[in-house]
Design a protein around this motif. Structure first.
Motif, PDB file in Angstrom:
ATOM      1  N   VAL A 186     -11.558  10.017   3.095  1.00  0.00           N
ATOM      2  CA  VAL A 186     -10.529   8.663   2.662  1.00  0.00           C
ATOM      3  C   VAL A 186     -11.548   7.654   2.111  1.00  0.00           C
ATOM      4  CG1 VAL A 186      -9.047   7.094   3.161  1.00  0.00           C
ATOM      5  CG2 VAL A 186      -8.739   9.301   4.114  1.00  0.00           C
ATOM      6  N   SER A 187     -12.591   7.542   3.012  1.00  0.00           N
ATOM      7  CA  SER A 187     -13.628   6.443   2.542  1.00  0.00           C
ATOM      8  C   SER A 187     -14.094   6.469   1.053  1.00  0.00           C
ATOM      9  CB  SER A 187     -14.694   6.141   3.323  1.00  0.00           C
ATOM     10  OG  SER A 187     -14.301   6.029   4.769  1.00  0.00           O
ATOM     11  N   GLY A 188     -14.399   7.948   0.756  1.00  0.00           N
ATOM     12  CA  GLY A 188     -14.847   8.306  -0.531  1.00  0.00           C
ATOM     13  C   GLY A 188     -14.142   7.659  -1.608  1.00  0.00           C
ATOM     14  N   TYR A 189     -13.003   7.277  -1.547  1.00  0.00           N
ATOM     15  CA  TYR A 189     -12.052   6.931  -2.663  1.00  0.00           C
ATOM     16  C   TYR A 189     -12.614   5.510  -3.059  1.00  0.00           C
ATOM     17  CZ  TYR A 189      -7.947   5.502  -5.256  1.00  0.00           C
ATOM     18  OH  TYR A 189      -7.221   4.814  -6.325  1.00  0.00           O
ATOM     19  N   ARG A 190     -12.998   4.798  -2.016  1.00  0.00           N
ATOM     20  CA  ARG A 190     -13.562   3.280  -2.473  1.00  0.00           C
ATOM     21  C   ARG A 190     -14.828   3.364  -2.417  1.00  0.00           C
ATOM     22  NH1 ARG A 190      -9.716  -0.402  -4.288  1.00  0.00           N
ATOM     23  NH2 ARG A 190      -7.641   0.526  -3.490  1.00  0.00           N
ATOM     24  N   ASP A 191     -15.599   4.198  -1.798  1.00  0.00           N
ATOM     25  CA  ASP A 191     -17.156   3.816  -1.281  1.00  0.00           C
ATOM     26  C   ASP A 191     -17.971   4.958  -1.836  1.00  0.00           C
ATOM     27  OD1 ASP A 191     -19.591   3.060  -0.507  1.00  0.00           O
ATOM     28  OD2 ASP A 191     -19.083   2.748   1.421  1.00  0.00           O
ATOM     29  N   GLU A 192     -18.646   4.668  -3.200  1.00  0.00           N
ATOM     30  CA  GLU A 192     -19.207   5.801  -3.543  1.00  0.00           C
ATOM     31  C   GLU A 192     -20.463   6.409  -3.047  1.00  0.00           C
ATOM     32  OE1 GLU A 192     -18.353   7.868  -6.290  1.00  0.00           O
ATOM     33  OE2 GLU A 192     -16.508   6.948  -6.020  1.00  0.00           O
ATOM     34  N   GLU A 193     -20.844   5.500  -1.938  1.00  0.00           N
ATOM     35  CA  GLU A 193     -22.110   6.014  -1.338  1.00  0.00           C
ATOM     36  C   GLU A 193     -21.725   6.539   0.122  1.00  0.00           C
ATOM     37  OE1 GLU A 193     -23.770   2.435  -0.796  1.00  0.00           O
ATOM     38  OE2 GLU A 193     -25.270   2.350  -2.484  1.00  0.00           O
ATOM     39  N   GLY A 243       0.046  14.290  11.194  1.00  0.00           N
ATOM     40  CA  GLY A 243      -0.520  14.513   9.767  1.00  0.00           C
ATOM     41  C   GLY A 243       0.228  13.490   8.807  1.00  0.00           C
ATOM     42  N   LEU A 244       1.392  13.049   9.056  1.00  0.00           N
ATOM     43  CA  LEU A 244       2.142  11.965   8.314  1.00  0.00           C
ATOM     44  C   LEU A 244       1.831  10.741   8.601  1.00  0.00           C
ATOM     45  CD1 LEU A 244       4.607  11.315   6.597  1.00  0.00           C
ATOM     46  CD2 LEU A 244       5.984  11.191   8.934  1.00  0.00           C
ATOM     47  N   ALA A 245       1.428  10.438  10.096  1.00  0.00           N
ATOM     48  CA  ALA A 245       0.985   8.950  10.396  1.00  0.00           C
ATOM     49  C   ALA A 245      -0.290   8.715   9.589  1.00  0.00           C
ATOM     50  CB  ALA A 245       1.020   8.832  11.903  1.00  0.00           C
ATOM     51  N   VAL A 246      -1.372   9.723   9.901  1.00  0.00           N
ATOM     52  CA  VAL A 246      -2.432   9.540   9.303  1.00  0.00           C
ATOM     53  C   VAL A 246      -2.656   9.338   7.834  1.00  0.00           C
ATOM     54  CG1 VAL A 246      -4.795  10.750   8.805  1.00  0.00           C
ATOM     55  CG2 VAL A 246      -3.803  10.903  11.053  1.00  0.00           C
ATOM     56  N   LEU A 247      -1.630   9.991   7.101  1.00  0.00           N
ATOM     57  CA  LEU A 247      -1.524  10.174   5.478  1.00  0.00           C
ATOM     58  C   LEU A 247      -0.910   8.485   5.392  1.00  0.00           C
ATOM     59  CD1 LEU A 247      -1.408  11.509   3.187  1.00  0.00           C
ATOM     60  CD2 LEU A 247       0.873  12.049   3.385  1.00  0.00           C
ATOM     61  N   LEU A 248       0.033   8.047   6.115  1.00  0.00           N
ATOM     62  CA  LEU A 248       0.581   6.913   5.969  1.00  0.00           C
ATOM     63  C   LEU A 248      -0.449   5.722   5.886  1.00  0.00           C
ATOM     64  CD1 LEU A 248       4.072   6.547   7.715  1.00  0.00           C
ATOM     65  CD2 LEU A 248       3.818   6.480   5.150  1.00  0.00           C
ATOM     66  N   TYR A 299      -5.606   3.192  -0.641  1.00  0.00           N
ATOM     67  CA  TYR A 299      -5.112   3.600  -2.025  1.00  0.00           C
ATOM     68  C   TYR A 299      -4.746   2.264  -2.790  1.00  0.00           C
ATOM     69  CZ  TYR A 299      -6.111   8.210  -0.481  1.00  0.00           C
ATOM     70  OH  TYR A 299      -6.718   9.335   0.344  1.00  0.00           O
ATOM     71  N   PHE A 300      -3.824   1.185  -1.978  1.00  0.00           N
ATOM     72  CA  PHE A 300      -3.393   0.250  -2.937  1.00  0.00           C
ATOM     73  C   PHE A 300      -4.136  -0.930  -2.782  1.00  0.00           C
ATOM     74  CE2 PHE A 300       0.582   2.870  -1.637  1.00  0.00           C
ATOM     75  CZ  PHE A 300       0.760   3.068  -2.949  1.00  0.00           C
ATOM     76  N   ASP A 301      -4.437  -1.524  -3.820  1.00  0.00           N
ATOM     77  CA  ASP A 301      -5.502  -2.545  -4.012  1.00  0.00           C
ATOM     78  C   ASP A 301      -5.070  -3.724  -2.982  1.00  0.00           C
ATOM     79  OD1 ASP A 301      -7.171  -1.285  -5.431  1.00  0.00           O
ATOM     80  OD2 ASP A 301      -6.280  -1.548  -7.404  1.00  0.00           O
ATOM     81  N   PRO A 302      -3.776  -4.430  -3.405  1.00  0.00           N
ATOM     82  CA  PRO A 302      -3.502  -5.382  -2.426  1.00  0.00           C
ATOM     83  C   PRO A 302      -3.910  -5.258  -0.991  1.00  0.00           C
ATOM     84  CG  PRO A 302      -1.406  -4.515  -3.554  1.00  0.00           C
ATOM     85  CD  PRO A 302      -2.660  -3.716  -3.971  1.00  0.00           C
TER      86      PRO A 302
END
Lengths: 472, 472
Positions: free
Chosen positions: A174-181, B56-61, B67-70
């Motif tokens: 998941v961090s990979g999405y934001r952090d390239e390193e 799985g759902l909780a981790v995804l949430l 993923y959302f910038d704000p």
């Protein structure tokens, strides 16, 4: 039964007494009792104090990473993972700490590389597909690994590893999405966790180590001893024969209760012990699982003893006065001989020596059990006594015979343990000649001329059941 | 005893068979068996599959934070703590998840503020004194909190909280040495943990929740039912009376084994259930601890039953053929009546209705036990039979009497539970008039005119022991 109900009543009374004090009184009471409880906790097992100091030391050591510039420059803020690892991994016994440490390290490495791979795979699918693909992987992996955690065998040894696996995988991918390193991040996380786990394990192993294997060995032996102690006091308590130390006798009779619910703690100790390296009297692949068998037999025997315990404080002593001095004598003989056998077995196990007289005691208690049978068979009996009067005695005798059978089984399984663990059960100090002759005469100890190879099995010629029946 | 030894032998044979296959064969076997085991795991309790999907759902949430910038702009890389919290906090039952979540939140807040205070205190002592003072605090706190974790009561409910307390304290106070913005760090850590815990708890509670309280209630009832099932099959199995379904009968007779070691799981379920809010049939302060009492009585009864089980497959049936059709008949009566009573009690507990006929069955089994006593007292007996021949029967009868006593105790404690949990145990559907009259005739059910207030205690006029003795 009666004593148990009394116990329940006492608890209720205690609770009522507490309620009468009001909220303030209860809080005051708790504050006053707290230091005493703390002291007792330390006195019961001083290793607890040592363990606490060890945890403090390990955390202190690992926090030095922050204070020395050369160390901190390499790791930066991720040094925190080392502190976290020490706190989470450090357990009471070496086996538990090693298990958690290895689980954590292995899971971090595996999940880190998997997360890294998935991150690269997701990268190929472009800007839009990346989060969707990562999300899908995270969902599938978290769900499936969580399901694996329900496997009893996996749960027993790798539960913590699977948890860390999910955690690290999510973290890296998941961090990979934001952090390239993320390669650097994965690398730092892995090295700090290594440092943390290494610190925790070193402090745990090198400063007053607590071995789960030792604890397991001793607790299984102590449980057998507790059954012996019960049987020692049972005869006199059951037939109301006055003896010294009435109160301490009562305490001995209660000791077996903890044996009844020992299964789970034994199982977890076996799992911990299996992580441990060679230490003290135990090799690396000591047959730890065999302790479960001995423990299970001990518990089965304890269930019988719990039933026997119901006959103390019951009406047993009154109707027995007239006719059954013989029954009483034989019951006491069975009980005391099997007590001696169990205690000797426990001692032999604790000191890892071969039990020398246990078989003799078991044989004696068997002979007594058979004598009791013959006595009850005798035609003189049954003429003028009511059957009802001797029901409790007969039941007690029958249960005691069961106990003897279990004592025999326990003896056998301890001998199996001795043979499985190879040359580790040594002979006890040689008996006096007189005692030796006596044992030979009973056909119990076969003079073993030479030991053949690494398996020093104790060879014992047990008189068969038929022989004993004839003797009885 | 014999059956147990047979069991041990079987396991050994299985192991030997496995060894014969060689390493490759064994690996192949395991790979083939794995999907079948997975399937069985899911079939045994489908809630496991649902739980895995929920995790799985909780981790995804929670990974959406990335993923959302704000969302990400506010939290930054610390969003990782939210993922970590979900993975670590999410447990099978609502109670366990709530317990862990609350422990984590509370401990983080407390330790965070304490760490912040200590950091400021250490700052006052200048550049050189800072690390020494912090080190000292970390050592003392880690050691003392670790020691508190040995308290059995604290361990049961707050073990995880204390762990997180040490962790967060070290984190905040040690980081303070390098990072001046620890207030922001503490704030971010606290808020991400709140988000994580909230997500985990919400998913756990709102999607197919598994309540520890429900599980506890049902498992205690099921355990009672298992004892009933054993007793149902015991009579015919013990006296070798042919009946339908021999194999399924054997399975019923083995069911009680799991009751013997139920203590630890019951205790942990009680601890989880106490975290749970009002749900289904249970109020917030449902008397969960009372289940421990019922469970303990059930186990005590199971110990007697384990002893009884030793008499199946033993030599009991042979010598009984001649004289003891009466004994046999009465033993079977006791066993079947107490079986009915226990099963009715289990059903009443499961459906939370008042047990209507349980007392009648217990009374009948008591009457049968007393008849047995009188029969054994009769002077005609004992003339020409060997006492030895009826020892097993007498022992079985004696143990069955014990079981009846425990069944009575279990009944009482279930009634106590009903009165403690106020209006929740409802009357079962009204019996037919004929059945009611029958029960009144036996003096068992007192027609209760009106219910007084919130405590709908079941009023039962039990015939005293003396009355029963006279009747017998």
């Amino acid at each position: 039964m009666a004593s148990q109900i009394a116990g329940v009543k006492n608890t209720n009374e205690d609770e009522n007494a507490h309620k009468d004090l009001g909220f303030c009184g209860r809080v005051k009471n708790k504050v006053v009792e707290f230091p005493m409880k703390l002291k007792k906790l330390g006195q019961d097992d001083p290793r607890r104090i040592v363990h606490s100091l060890k945890v403090g030391l390990a955390v202190l050591l690992v926090s030095l990473l922050y204070y020395f510039d050369p160390l901190y420059d390499g790791l930066g803020a991720t040094a925190m993972w080392a502190v976290l690892t020490v706190v989470v991994v450090f357990e009471f016994s070496v086996g538990a700490t090693l298990g958690r440490g290895l689980n954590r390290i292995l899971a971090t490495f595996l999940a880190g590389s998997l997360g890294f791979g998935v991150h690269h795979l997701a990268n190929l699918s472009g800007e839009k597909g990346h989060p969707i693909l990562i999300g899908l992987f995270v969902f599938i992996l978290a769900a499936s690994v969580t399901f694996f955690r329900f496997f009893p065998r996996i749960k027993a040894r790798y539960d913590y590893g699977l948890l860390i696996f999910i955690l690290t995988f999510c973290m890296i991918s998941v961090s990979g999405y934001r952090d390239e390193e993320i390669l650097e991040m994965a690398h730092k996380r892995a090295s700090t966790i290594l440092i943390g786990a290494f610190t925790a394990v070193s402090v745990c192993v090198f400063i007053c180590p607590v071995w789960a294997g030792d604890d397991l060995h001793n607790s299984v032996a102590t449980n057998i001893e507790k059954l012996g102690s019960f049987l020692e006091g049972f005869g006199s308590e059951c037939f109301k024969i006055s003896c010294k130390g009435g109160e301490s006798n009562k305490a001995l009779l209660k000791g077996y209760c903890s044996v009844l619910n020992s299964k789970q703690s034994e199982e977890s100790q076996v799992n911990f012990a299996r992580w441990e390296p060679r230490h003290g009297r135990f090799r690396f692949r000591h047959p730890w699982k065999h302790y479960l068998k001995i423990g299970s037999l001990t518990r089965q025997c304890a269930y019988r003893i719990d039933t026997l315990n119901g006959y103390i404080n019951s009406e047993i002593q009154t109707p027995l006065n007239i006719h059954s001095t013989k029954v009483q004598e034989l019951c006491m003989k069975i009980s005391s001989e099997s007590s001696k056998a169990l205690k000797e077995l426990a001692l032999a196990m604790k000191t890892m020596t071969r039990p020398t007289t246990a078989t003799a005691h078991i044989t004696k208690s068997r002979i007594a059990a058979n004598s009791l049978k013959s006595f009850l068979k005798s035609p003189g009996l049954g003429g003028d006594i009511h059957l009802l009067d001797i029901i409790p005695a007969v039941t007690v005798a029958s249960l005691l015979t069961d106990v003897v059978a279990y004592a025999e089984q326990i003896e056998k399984s301890i001998q199996e343990l001795a043979s499985l663990s190879h040359v580790q059960f040594k002979s006890a100090e040689p008996k006096t000649e007189q005692e030796q002759t006596k044992l030979h005469k009973h056909g119990i100890v076969h003079p073993c001329a030479a030991t053949d190879g690494p398996h020093h099995v104790i060879t014992i010629v047990q008189p068969s059941l038929k022989e004993i029946e004839n003797k009885g």
